[in-house]
Write an enzyme that holds these catalytic residues in place. Sequence first.
Site, PDB file in Angstrom:
ATOM      1  N   HIS A 186      33.964  56.267  50.026  1.00 19.87           N
ATOM      2  CA  HIS A 186      34.929  56.040  51.039  1.00 19.87           C
ATOM      3  C   HIS A 186      36.096  57.421  50.619  1.00 19.87           C
ATOM      4  O   HIS A 186      37.129  57.329  51.430  1.00 19.87           O
ATOM      5  CB  HIS A 186      35.742  55.256  51.145  1.00 19.87           C
ATOM      6  N   ASP A 193      29.707  49.297  46.766  1.00 20.71           N
ATOM      7  CA  ASP A 193      28.666  49.317  46.274  1.00 20.71           C
ATOM      8  C   ASP A 193      27.993  47.642  47.208  1.00 20.71           C
ATOM      9  O   ASP A 193      26.958  47.772  46.866  1.00 20.71           O
ATOM     10  CB  ASP A 193      28.202  48.346  45.021  1.00 20.71           C
ATOM     11  N   GLY A 194      28.050  48.197  48.660  1.00 18.47           N
ATOM     12  CA  GLY A 194      27.652  47.072  49.179  1.00 18.47           C
ATOM     13  C   GLY A 194      27.931  45.683  49.153  1.00 18.47           C
ATOM     14  O   GLY A 194      28.751  45.444  48.356  1.00 18.47           O
ATOM     15  N   ASP A 213      35.974  46.853  51.235  1.00 19.03           N
ATOM     16  CA  ASP A 213      34.183  46.828  51.244  1.00 19.03           C
ATOM     17  C   ASP A 213      34.124  46.470  52.519  1.00 19.03           C
ATOM     18  O   ASP A 213      33.868  45.362  52.992  1.00 19.03           O
ATOM     19  CB  ASP A 213      33.663  46.432  49.911  1.00 19.03           C
ATOM     20  N   GLU A 239      44.730  41.622  45.734  1.00 24.72           N
ATOM     21  CA  GLU A 239      44.932  43.822  45.694  1.00 24.72           C
ATOM     22  C   GLU A 239      46.441  44.004  45.927  1.00 24.72           C
ATOM     23  O   GLU A 239      47.144  44.761  45.514  1.00 24.72           O
ATOM     24  CB  GLU A 239      44.320  43.869  46.736  1.00 24.72           C
ATOM     25  N   ASP A 328      76.191  21.543  45.047  1.00 27.52           N
ATOM     26  CA  ASP A 328      77.005  20.625  46.000  1.00 27.52           C
ATOM     27  C   ASP A 328      76.112  21.067  47.314  1.00 27.52           C
ATOM     28  O   ASP A 328      75.443  20.041  48.306  1.00 27.52           O
ATOM     29  CB  ASP A 328      78.006  20.823  45.872  1.00 27.52           C
TER      30      ASP A 328
END
Length: 527
Positions: A186, A193-194, A213, A239, A328
Amino acid sequence: MNMGSRNCVPVSLLGYIAFVAFIYISGSAVSAKTIFLEENAPTLDEVNFMKKYGYLQEVPSSVSMTYTSQSIAEAVTRMQNFAGLPPTGYLDDETRKLFKRRRCGVKDIEAKFSTHRRKRYILQQGWGKKAITYRVINGTSTLPKTRVESLMKTGLEVWAPHGGLNFRMVDHSKADIEVSFASKDHGDGFPFDGPGRVVAHAFPPPHGAMHFDDDEIWGDNPSEDDEDITDFFAVAVHEIGHALGLSHSNVKASVMYPYYQVPVEKLHEDDIMGMQELYLKEDVHSPALEVRTESAVSGRSSLAPRFTKADSEEDENDVPDLCYTNYDTIQVLQGKIYVFEEEWMWVLSEKKTILEGYPKRFHEVFIGLPRHINVIRTIYEKQNGHIVVFSGRSYWEFSARFRLVKRGRITEYKIPQVPELTTVFISNYNNKTYLIEYERYWRYDEATKTMDRGYPKEMSAWRNVPYPVDAAIIWKGDTFFFRGPRFWRFDNHQIRAHQYYPLPTAQIWFPCPSTPDMMQYTTNDEP
């Protein structure tokens, strides 16, 4: 990856014998030799995996090189150490499962090989600012863009308090963090990797891109039985850590652990410390903290006695330490955060900076407040800008310049004479005034000066918020409840506290450094 085949790497990996021999004398290893059976030699895919994630030295394609048994064993040991497995250097079944597991595509070890690190979390670089924009470019076939935006918003909120960050979504313009789904090659040099294995990757600042992916089946809170579905939220929180500047952690309970794990419930101390190092280091060492002595910082906890010494000669035995005191109440007045403890008050800006001249005694500010009022536990700002202090069954109303304009009785708010209110605030959700007692609360309409029907109600209606509460405030559009050393953010739509709370009050709201006992304040257990 076809784990059934054994496409072995060059000759030096063949012919190994099947055991791991460690010879120890007086408890210390004087030699270690790892020898493999031929059938246990790593495949070409496995070697590439160890090179890709930093466990095995990568060499240019133009250089012809074979790996020795020692270098392979050391790489396997590094991988086992990072994953939390016994560091045998032997490719056993548990170690081989790592090659198949879903994980992040970011490299685990960036620098020189090392199995020991001074810090578990690894930093790259932060954004150098607290206001960060983000944009969701597209969705996927199983998650529409609107849902991805909602999950991203929640994921960013998990990280935001620990760096004092503010995130703003943009629709079309370039954003700091851009989120997209893509498949295979991309265009960023790191092709997917599928289905399975690498599910996403992200880049640190100043790039900030997050790629997921598109060949995965993405889900929203899938059940544990849905093994084929990848939980988008769990991966997104991980991520986001990369997009903010964190690398992978070898702490299994950490969000930044490289292998896919669900559910993600909250950040680990390892993640929090990394964020503080990236974004709060300057705040922690700000001049506002210089009022504390070194011994006070190192020797006290939030549960310690209330007082500590200040450096100033005036009132040195009386001024509480904001980082180690049981305040407080807390309230937002005129856009600033006011903190009250005994006869003292602090005023903080939105950047957690204590304003010059504070702390000071609140009688110096609230002109006309009777001297017998020696503590402020309940205070709020009315819709007309006046400020009301409650004590017992009475109240004192002050102008915006903190001058007394009226004294009244609590019954004027159309509630009975209760023992004592613990907090009062005006909700930005419905502009109603909420008056909270220990186990009950009332909802009052200041415009009509009437009490809404059906009140009082039980505090249990505020789900997941322990009571009695010490304070409730509206800050930057959100509702927060405080009790002891903890605070909760409330979701007005789901009518419950956000699931990633509580968090420690002192480290988030005040210019206070983290402490070893900070993590105990991320549970609902009482201190």
